[in-house]
Scaffold this motif. Structure first.
Motif, short mmCIF file in Angstrom:
data_model
loop_
_atom_site.label_atom_id
_atom_site.label_comp_id
_atom_site.label_asym_id
_atom_site.label_seq_id
_atom_site.Cartn_x
_atom_site.Cartn_y
_atom_site.Cartn_z
N VAL A 1 0.94 -1.20 -0.07
CA VAL A 1 -0.06 -0.09 0.14
C VAL A 1 0.84 1.46 0.23
CG1 VAL A 1 -1.56 1.31 1.28
CG2 VAL A 1 -2.24 -1.10 0.81
N LEU A 2 1.96 1.32 0.77
CA LEU A 2 2.73 2.49 0.97
C LEU A 2 3.60 2.96 -0.10
CD1 LEU A 2 4.14 1.92 4.56
CD2 LEU A 2 2.57 3.53 3.97
N THR A 3 3.99 1.79 -1.26
CA THR A 3 4.49 1.95 -2.41
C THR A 3 3.65 2.74 -3.39
OG1 THR A 3 4.12 0.00 -3.21
CG2 THR A 3 5.89 -0.11 -2.33
N ASN A 4 2.54 3.20 -3.24
CA ASN A 4 1.72 3.81 -4.23
C ASN A 4 2.11 5.19 -4.05
OD1 ASN A 4 -0.70 4.08 -6.08
ND2 ASN A 4 -1.57 5.31 -4.55
N ILE A 5 2.69 5.77 -3.22
CA ILE A 5 3.15 7.10 -3.10
C ILE A 5 4.28 7.40 -4.09
CG2 ILE A 5 3.88 8.96 -1.60
CD1 ILE A 5 2.62 7.39 0.62
#
Length: 206
Positions: free
Chosen positions: A180-184
């Protein structure tokens, strides 16, 4: 129509860039990992299955190359990238099994490389899909150990069944959090590449 074609071209260029980078990263990572384990085995006489590491490194760096094998099967670079990284997860699972199993201290890091890479270059959905596949691999390794199907080494920690279960759940949670965090950074990278392509097109037009 032109806007659609331009968007498709941007996405294809992005996938091509990711595939090309994946090719180099896969070769460097697999060979480095194999050399590390072989070196540790030689220095400390750990009785590790060196042949498994050599075969895995050769496969990852020579056979499993996007533009030399799968590119001929899949014409879409994005599908090539996803397919090769599924294979990466399978290879990692085999290596983890032979190097120490679920309690091998670096097991989560190996899977996270694939998840984070795909999350950044393919977006959160791609990262989540590979998180799910990595979780299935972790669960499979745990079940194998539960039934005594394992290959203990010097890296195998002696932990209880409850601790193995907690470890498995922890890895799964971490996988999905990172996906989820890699979407940034993924969105930022995509925007940067789109801007670069747009600039190049304007220069070509001029």
């Amino acid at each position: 129509m032109k806007a659609t074609n331009r968007s498709e071209k941007q996405e294809q260029s992005f996938a091509d860039f990711a595939c090309d980078y994946s090719l180099k990263a896969r070769a460097i990572a697999s060979i480095s990992l194999a050399v590390t384990f072989i070196g540790l085995n030689f220095i400390f006489n750990l009785s590790l299955p060196v042949h498994v590491f050599i075969i895995a490194a050769l496969f990852q760096s020579l056979v499993n190359q996007p533009y030399r094998f799968f590119r001929k099967i899949f014409k879409d670079a994005d599908k090539v990238l996803f397919t090769t990284n599924i294979i990466d997860i399978i290879v990692i699972s085999i290596v983890v099994y032979y190097v120490g199993g679920i309690s091998f201290i670096y097991i989560g890091f190996l899977y996270l490389i694939i998840i984070v890479f795909n999350g950044i270059f393919g977006g959160a959905i791609r990262g989540l899909l590979l998180s799910a596949l990595s979780s299935i691999s972790i669960i499979a390794l745990t079940i194998l150990e539960k039934f005594g199907i394992r290959h203990p080494t010097i890296f195998t920690a002696q932990i209880s069944e409850i601790e193995k279960l907690i470890l498995m759940v922890s890895y799964i949670v971490i996988f999905f959090i990172f996906a989820v965090l890699t979407n940034i950074p993924s969105q930022k990278l995509r925007d940067e590449i789109r801007k670069r392509i747009k600039t190049e097109q304007e220069l070509e037009h001029q």
